[in-house]
Structure formats: C-alpha cells, structure tokens
Scaffold this active site. Structure first.
Site, short mmCIF file in Angstrom:
data_model
loop_
_atom_site.label_atom_id
_atom_site.label_comp_id
_atom_site.label_asym_id
_atom_site.label_seq_id
_atom_site.Cartn_x
_atom_site.Cartn_y
_atom_site.Cartn_z
N SER A 312 0.81 -1.21 0.00
CA SER A 312 0.00 0.00 0.00
C SER A 312 0.85 1.27 0.00
O SER A 312 1.51 1.57 -0.99
CB SER A 312 -0.96 -0.05 1.19
OG SER A 312 -1.95 0.94 1.10
N ASP A 323 10.15 5.54 -10.27
CA ASP A 323 9.79 6.16 -11.54
C ASP A 323 10.56 7.44 -11.80
O ASP A 323 10.91 7.75 -12.95
CB ASP A 323 8.28 6.46 -11.56
CG ASP A 323 7.46 5.25 -11.95
OD1 ASP A 323 8.04 4.15 -12.06
OD2 ASP A 323 6.24 5.39 -12.15
N LYS A 337 -0.71 -4.32 -3.11
CA LYS A 337 -2.01 -3.72 -2.75
C LYS A 337 -2.07 -2.32 -3.35
O LYS A 337 -1.62 -1.36 -2.76
CB LYS A 337 -2.20 -3.65 -1.24
CG LYS A 337 -3.59 -3.13 -0.88
CD LYS A 337 -3.71 -2.84 0.60
CE LYS A 337 -5.10 -2.27 0.89
NZ LYS A 337 -5.31 -0.96 0.21
#
Length: 470
Positions: A312, A323, A337
């Site tokens: 999460s 990224d 998740k």
C-alpha cells in the site's frame, strides 16, 4: 404476506441508505445513480422473511441486516468491509499510532484469518508470528464463520490479558498454539541510525498521521554531523497506512510539486493526482514540516529496501522514487495492494470501508496484484532464498490489475550463494527453505547480519567509488 412486504421495505430502506451515503460521499454526478434491482431485492426479502419465521432460534433484525451488509462488502474484495462501532473506532485510533491488541496486519482467506505482517516491537512479532500464518482458532473460538471484523475484535482486549492463537503454518506438520499477552500497541513508525562510514539508515514501519514529520526529524538527526555518503530507506514489512503520509514521505526526497501517485475509479472524486505539495500531504492547518528538511536530503544517493511485506503506502513511495529515478529499489517484489479504500460513515457510529479506486505510479503503472518489482532483486539470505509470503494476488476475490495481467506467484528452487549484489531483475516469490530466514527477525536496528541491508550498503559504496573516479 404482510411480513414479506414489511421485510422488503426494510431491505430496500437499508440498501437505499447505503447508496445515499455513497452518493453524498463519492458521487457528484446524479446521472451515475444506479436503479435498485427490484427482483433481486424481492429475493433478498424472501430469504430474510424465511430466516425470521423459520430459523431454529429467533434472530435479531439488526444482526441479520448487519451480516447482509458485511457479506455484500467482504465478497467484493479482501479490503472492503463493514465496520461496526468498535471496529470504526479502532480504525480511527489505529491511524494515530496507538491501539490495544497483539500487533498484526491481517486479511481473510478461505474463512480463516491470514497474517499479512506482524508489526515490529509487538507481542505477535516477538512471539514469532509470521506472514502467511493461518489463524483458525482464537482462544476456544473457531475463526470459520466469523467476519474479519469479528475476528479482529476477539484479538483485541485489555492490556495484560492473555490470548491463545491456533495457527496453521506451511512446512509445519502440526498446528501451532501461541499464547500472547495483549498490550497497548504504540507503534513508533520511524527509526533511524547513523552507520559507520557516513551512511544513514531510515526505517519506516507504518504510515501514520505524523510519519512524514517524523521522517523529516530523523533526517535532521542523520544529517546533523554532516553530509551523508548515502541513505538506505527500509520499507520492508511495512503494511502501509495513510495516503497523505506516503505523499509527505515522498516529498522529503523528491522535487516540490512533482507527481507522487494518481488514483482512478468510477466516480469523479476517485480520480485524483497527488503531488509533493503541502496541499496533498498536509491535513488541516498544520505547519509544513518539509520546511525543516535538510537541504541534502533530496540529493543524497539512496537505496530503498522492499519485500513481499511492503504494501500500500510503502509501495506508493517505492514506486514514486523508482519512476523518478531518485533511488534504486532493492529486495524482492512487494505485496501488490494498489487499491484505494474510502471510509464512509453510517448512522450509529458505524461505517463501510469500500474500495473506490486503484493507485498508479507517476509513470502510470498499476500496483494492484502486481507490486513493485525491484531494480535489483536480492533475496533475504546469501543462499538465494526468501520467506514465502502472502501477496495480494493470492487473496481470494482480489481486484485485478486493469493495466496488465498479474504475475503468477510461483515457487522456485533456491539459488546458489550470491557473492555480490546481483543485477538480474525478475519477479516472483521463492520457496521457503529451512535456513536462518525462518528464525525470529532481529530486533536490532540495522543489524550487521541483515543480508539485504549489507547488499544495499555495498551498492551505495560502489556508487560512491564510481562518483569519486569521475
């Protein structure tokens, strides 16, 4: 027939009430309102009436309706659920970092409570409860037939009271009985240590209300003696928590206003872009804690440690840093998740926790049922094996990844010893071999026996050497 009509009106009223709550909380466009399925509700009313008139013992109306609501939600996905007054209160208290119990993050699997991750420095952690353990009995009560909220309520209790968990563990021939003593769980979500050679170690165990501010404070302490040569951010076994805290932690390492994560769902307010800006990581009129950030925190070379217990909010942070090429992600594939749960209050101090959207990394990757694949895969031990872990893709009724198929969770044989940090990138769990990984994890911060941490430090040292030779 009169009773049937009355039951039908009760059911329609309850279902309608839920829809109205969702309407005000999540749906702005009136055209999106769905019509009530009259035929299905009539069947529901007939079942309700049959139970009321023919069940072997009298059943309270409120109990039947509550179980119906709970069943509707629990069969959607593993994270949608009905919260009674106690569960709703526990959820609110838990985000503040203090609650009573034994200290485990759990889900439901085949009617049993499945451990996702024990929380560090809690009774469950110290007793050796492991991710993937199946709890089939709490004291003398069988879990089968209980909802997740009911099971969690039984595990909660007064501090210093005992609880016995009966556990099925893969690889064990017989069930295990573990007796724990409940205590007030005060989770210190951030820990740090200055390592020899000028390297810093920062550990986040969960994302609570004050985690972002705590990270900035710990970074200030780490940078106080001078510049760091490198920083290890440890998100292993971090089950997640609050979204705004994940955005705040990311903001401590990324340029201002850069995209951290986005969400997408069916309703307009489920579509949102969260950036490293005060509007997205502060709640209320709190002072911007990022202003106290050491100037070098956004430039120091970083390695982020993750594993199958990273879920999460921790996946949001890892995905954003990956990224934006701010850090190298090292370890094993995360839990996966990638769904957003919205808590919608209902009358009587109850609520529903409803999955309303999916998370995406800045580049648009969906985390759901796939997780974050490390840039460099390093298993937990030098022999190439890791503890087999429960992942989102293993959970019953899990939400699919709408971008690409979720990777198959397979068992693979142990690999030969790794002499240095490996560079091969891959995903998937590995077979749990009998080795030191089966021992109770060390409670020492930044233990010298921590193989993955040592590989992260070796990588940072190698980066330092390469930079000095330029």
């Amino acid at each position: 027939m009169g009773k049937l009509k009355q039951a039908g009106l009760v059911c329609a009223g309850v279902v309608g009430g839920v829809l109205i709550s969702l309407q005000f909380s999540a749906i702005a466009d009136k055209e999106m309102r769905a019509s009530l399925p009259v035929e299905e509700l009539r069947t529901f009313a007939e079942v309700f009436n049959a139970i009321k008139t023919g069940y072997v013992e009298p059943v309270d109306d409120k109990k039947l309706i509550t179980h119906a609501i709970s069943g509707m939600l629990s069969n959607l996905d593993p994270h949608s659920s009905y919260l009674d007054a106690d569960a709703f209160k526990d959820l609110q208290v838990g985000t503040q970092g203090e609650f009573g119990g034994i200290g485990i993050e759990v889900g439901m699997e085949d009617g049993l409570v499945k451990v996702i991750s024990p929380i560090e420095d809690t009774p469950a952690y110290r007793a050796g409860v492991k991710p993937g353990d199946l709890i089939f009995k709490i004291d003398d009560t069988l879990v089968k037939g209980l909802t997740l909220s009911e099971a969690v309520k039984r595990m909660r209790g007064k501090p210093k009271s005992q609880i016995r968990l009966s556990i099925i563990r893969k690889g064990e021939a017989k069930p295990l009985d573990i007796t724990l003593v409940r205590e007030v769980i005060k989770v210190q979500s951030v820990k740090s240590k200055l390592l020899e050679g000028g390297y810093g170690y920062l550990r986040i165990t969960s994302f609570q209300e004050n985690t972002g501010a705590a990270v900035v404070k710990h970074l200030g302490d780490l940078f106080k003696p001078g510049s760091l040569k490198g920083l290890v951010l440890d998100l292993r076994n971090d089950p997640g928590g609050l979204l705004n805290s994940a955005v705040g932690v990311s903001a401590a390492f990324l340029p201002p206003d850069i995209l951290v994560t986005s969400t997408d769902g069916r309703t307009p307010d489920a579509k949102h872009r969260f950036s490293a800006s005060p509007a997205d990581y502060l709640r209320g009129s709190r002072e911007d804690y990022i202003k106290a950030l050491p100037s070098d925190a956004r430039k120091v070379p970083m390695v982020v440690l993750v594993n199958g217990g990273s879920a999460s909010a921790s996946e949001i942070v890892a995905g954003a840093l990956q990224d934006h090429k701010r850090a190298i992600i090292l370890g094993t594939t995360t839990f996966g998740k990638g769904s957003v749960q919205t808590v919608l209050p209902l009358p009587g101090n109850t609520a529903i926790k409803l999955t309303t959207a999916r998370y995406f990394t800045p580049s648009g990757r969906s985390i759901q049922a796939k997780g974050i694949v490390p840039d460099i895969v390093v298993e937990e031990n030098a022999n190439g094996s890791s503890t087999e872990r429960l992942r989102e893709a293993n959970l019953e009724h899990h939400l699919d990844n709408n971008k690409e198929p979720a990777p198959a969770i397979k068992e693979t044989p142990a690999k030969p010893p790794i002499k240095a940090a490996p560079v091969k990138t891959r995903s998937g769990a590995v077979k749990d071999e009998p080795d030191e990984s089966s021992e109770l994890p060390s409670r020492e911060i930044a233990s010298k026996k921590d193989y993955q941490l040592n590989q992260a430090l070796n990588l940072l040292k190698g980066m330092q050497i390469m930079q000095s030779q330029r």
